[in-house]
Write a protein that holds these residues in place. Structure first.
Motif, PDB file in Angstrom:
ATOM      1  N   GLN A  53       0.822  -1.207   0.000  1.00 28.22           N
ATOM      2  CA  GLN A  53       0.000   0.000   0.000  1.00 28.22           C
ATOM      3  C   GLN A  53       0.858   1.259   0.000  1.00 28.22           C
ATOM      4  N   ALA A  54       1.918   1.253   0.789  1.00 29.54           N
ATOM      5  CA  ALA A  54       2.827   2.401   0.808  1.00 29.54           C
ATOM      6  C   ALA A  54       3.489   2.584  -0.546  1.00 29.54           C
ATOM      7  N   GLY A  55       3.859   1.476  -1.198  1.00 32.25           N
ATOM      8  CA  GLY A  55       4.472   1.562  -2.518  1.00 32.25           C
ATOM      9  C   GLY A  55       3.526   2.132  -3.567  1.00 32.25           C
ATOM     10  N   ALA A  75       8.587   7.494   3.882  1.00 34.84           N
ATOM     11  CA  ALA A  75       9.547   7.248   4.952  1.00 34.84           C
ATOM     12  C   ALA A  75       8.854   7.104   6.299  1.00 34.84           C
ATOM     13  N   MET A  76       7.834   7.923   6.532  1.00 34.16           N
ATOM     14  CA  MET A  76       7.124   7.875   7.803  1.00 34.16           C
ATOM     15  C   MET A  76       6.319   6.586   7.952  1.00 34.16           C
ATOM     16  N   VAL A  77       5.553   6.255   6.926  1.00 36.27           N
ATOM     17  CA  VAL A  77       4.735   5.037   6.995  1.00 36.27           C
ATOM     18  C   VAL A  77       5.619   3.803   7.053  1.00 36.27           C
ATOM     19  N   PHE A  78       6.690   3.792   6.253  1.00 40.88           N
ATOM     20  CA  PHE A  78       7.555   2.616   6.226  1.00 40.88           C
ATOM     21  C   PHE A  78       8.262   2.433   7.565  1.00 40.88           C
ATOM     22  N   ALA A 117      -2.490  -0.445   7.279  1.00 41.61           N
ATOM     23  CA  ALA A 117      -2.528  -0.482   5.812  1.00 41.61           C
ATOM     24  C   ALA A 117      -3.772   0.210   5.280  1.00 41.61           C
ATOM     25  N   ALA A 118      -4.881   0.069   5.994  1.00 38.30           N
ATOM     26  CA  ALA A 118      -6.132   0.699   5.550  1.00 38.30           C
ATOM     27  C   ALA A 118      -6.045   2.220   5.588  1.00 38.30           C
ATOM     28  N   GLY A 119      -5.148   2.763   6.402  1.00 36.75           N
ATOM     29  CA  GLY A 119      -5.041   4.210   6.507  1.00 36.75           C
ATOM     30  C   GLY A 119      -3.940   4.830   5.678  1.00 36.75           C
ATOM     31  N   TYR A 129      -3.647  11.017   9.679  1.00 37.86           N
ATOM     32  CA  TYR A 129      -2.889   9.889  10.217  1.00 37.86           C
ATOM     33  C   TYR A 129      -3.634   9.111  11.293  1.00 37.86           C
ATOM     34  N   LEU A 130      -4.922   9.369  11.478  1.00 41.46           N
ATOM     35  CA  LEU A 130      -5.634   8.728  12.575  1.00 41.46           C
ATOM     36  C   LEU A 130      -5.634   7.207  12.445  1.00 41.46           C
ATOM     37  N   VAL A 131      -5.976   6.692  11.267  1.00 42.87           N
ATOM     38  CA  VAL A 131      -6.051   5.237  11.084  1.00 42.87           C
ATOM     39  C   VAL A 131      -4.654   4.620  11.170  1.00 42.87           C
ATOM     40  N   VAL A 132      -3.663   5.276  10.570  1.00 36.32           N
ATOM     41  CA  VAL A 132      -2.281   4.791  10.664  1.00 36.32           C
ATOM     42  C   VAL A 132      -1.841   4.755  12.125  1.00 36.32           C
ATOM     43  N   TRP A 133      -2.139   5.826  12.861  1.00 36.49           N
ATOM     44  CA  TRP A 133      -1.767   5.878  14.278  1.00 36.49           C
ATOM     45  C   TRP A 133      -2.464   4.780  15.062  1.00 36.49           C
TER      46      TRP A 133
END
Length: 410
Positions: A53-55, A75-78, A117-119, A129-133
């Protein structure tokens, strides 16, 4: 993982005896035939879903001419993915007792990465960034629970280390709230500060006591994740090429690009696995540098696949960037991968200046290929293939000399 002191060897237990709840005690570094478990392999595969997903989002950002923003978000998500994976991996190497509760908590961590991944798309497109967090917090609190189990089952310095880990990881989650409430311009700085603090937790926790990670098991786990990331890179590039052929009938234009990309990925695999690395992980300091350095190995390997997709889109006219930018999307992460791989792996085994220069020289030549227009990726693939051939030739010549020992290739 970062202290010179080590726990005494603990005989390996009955790992295959799956109880509902057993003490979470350290496994021994003396275990023979220690290999990755099916749960660990499942864990890796689910993490790669988020990497993919990040890619995808990195491809969209670069193709639309927003490479700078896309790279920062990537970079942040990875980092969130890599750090959670790495902490689990080292914990499991030392404490995996495979009881029911351990398995359930690990599955909770997997659920967390799927939430993350969904966020990812919203994080890239809306800076939300709520879902990622939330996904990251799920993974990290599950790890805190594991460390508290260790603390309950241990005593002395080992218990202190476990409590330090649990407290340090939990406190860091408070700091990550900055990604939700700080102004958008301040969030990259919040990320930088919190990433450094996260990486300091093992340094703090393992002062005076080193967890009983297994060198061969750790090397295998990192190698398997590298394979999975490279496999995802091939899959992403294949989908991109197929789309270009189906929609634009551009087989002739895409064939050199596909060939070059495949050669790059083959060379990336060859260079990583040319020697077993576990023998180098003899001290905590070496393991610390090697483990942390893999952030760049994994991130650049995944970025190669994103770059190949960008190059395909530019070739068929879908990307709003120049040929030079599209070529750089492939050559720059490739060069970074080769340089970091040399620093982490190869330089410790190569003998002589000629062997030491193979990968750094290859990285420089790959960067030079950026300026070759439509043939840049193909030329970079040829350079990488010739690098493997040169490494093999130099190693073979040295090993055939009287009194010489076989050395690393690639």
């Amino acid at each position: 993982m970062t202290s010179s002191a080590s726990p005494p060897p603990v005989p390996s237990g009955a790992h295959g005896d799956h109880g509902l709840l057993r003490p979470l005690r350290a496994r021994g570094r003396d275990e023979a035939h220690r290999t990755a478990s099916p749960l660990e392999l499942f864990f890796d595969l689910c993490f790669v879903v988020a990497v993919a997903q990040a890619g995808i989002q990195l491809v969209h950002s670069v193709a639309e001419g927003h490479a700078g923003e896309g790279i920062v978000d990537y970079a942040m998500v990875f980092f969130a993915l890599w750090w959670a994976w790495m902490n689990f991996t080292w914990f499991a190497s030392a404490y995996d007792n495979d009881d029911v509760l351990y398995r359930v908590v690990t599955l909770v961590q997997i659920a967390g990465v799927l939430v993350l991944a969904a966020g990812v798309e919203r994080a890239f497109e809306e800076r939300e960034y709520l879902v990622v967090w939330l996904g990251y917090v799920i993974m990290r609190l599950a790890l805190v629970a594991q460390w508290l189990r260790v603390a309950r089952s241990s005593e002395g310095p080992e218990r202190t280390t476990a409590l330090r880990y649990a407290g340090g990881v939990a406190l860091c989650q408070v700091g990550w709230l900055g990604l939700l409430f700080l102004p958008e311009a301040a969030r990259p700085w919040c990320f930088l500060v919190m990433a450094l603090l996260e990486m300091c937790v093992p340094l703090f926790a393992e002062r005076g006591y080193t967890t009983a990670w297994h060198p061969r098991h750790i090397a295998e786990r990192y190698g398997l994740f590298t394979i999975i990331v490279l496999g995802e890179t091939i899959a992403a590039a294949t989908v991109g090429v197929k789309s270009g052929i189906d929609e634009y009938d551009a087989l002739g234009e895409l064939l050199p690009l596909a060939t070059g990309g495949l050669l790059i990925i083959f060379a990336a695999w060859w260079s990583y696995f040319v020697v077993p690395i576990h023998g180098h992980l003899r001290s905590s300091r070496q393991a610390f540098l090697w483990g942390y350095g893999h952030y760049l190995v994994f991130a650049s390997a995944a970025a190669i696949g994103a770059g190949l997709e960008v190059a395909v889109e530019q070739q068929v006219g879908k990307a709003h960037i120049s040929t030079l930018s599209a070529s750089a999307a492939v050559t720059l992460p490739t060069a970074l991968y080769l340089l970091i791989l040399w620093a982490l792996h190869s330089r410790h085994f190569k003998i002589g200046i000629a062997q030491q220069l193979v990968l750094p020289t290859t990285a420089l030549l790959v960067i030079c290929c950026t300026f070759l227009g439509d043939w840049a990726v193909f030329a970079a693939g040829i350079v990488c293939a010739l690098s493997v051939a040169a490494g093999e030739t130099l190693a073979t010549r040295r090993s055939t000399r009287p009194g010489s020992a076989a050395t690393v290739t690639g």
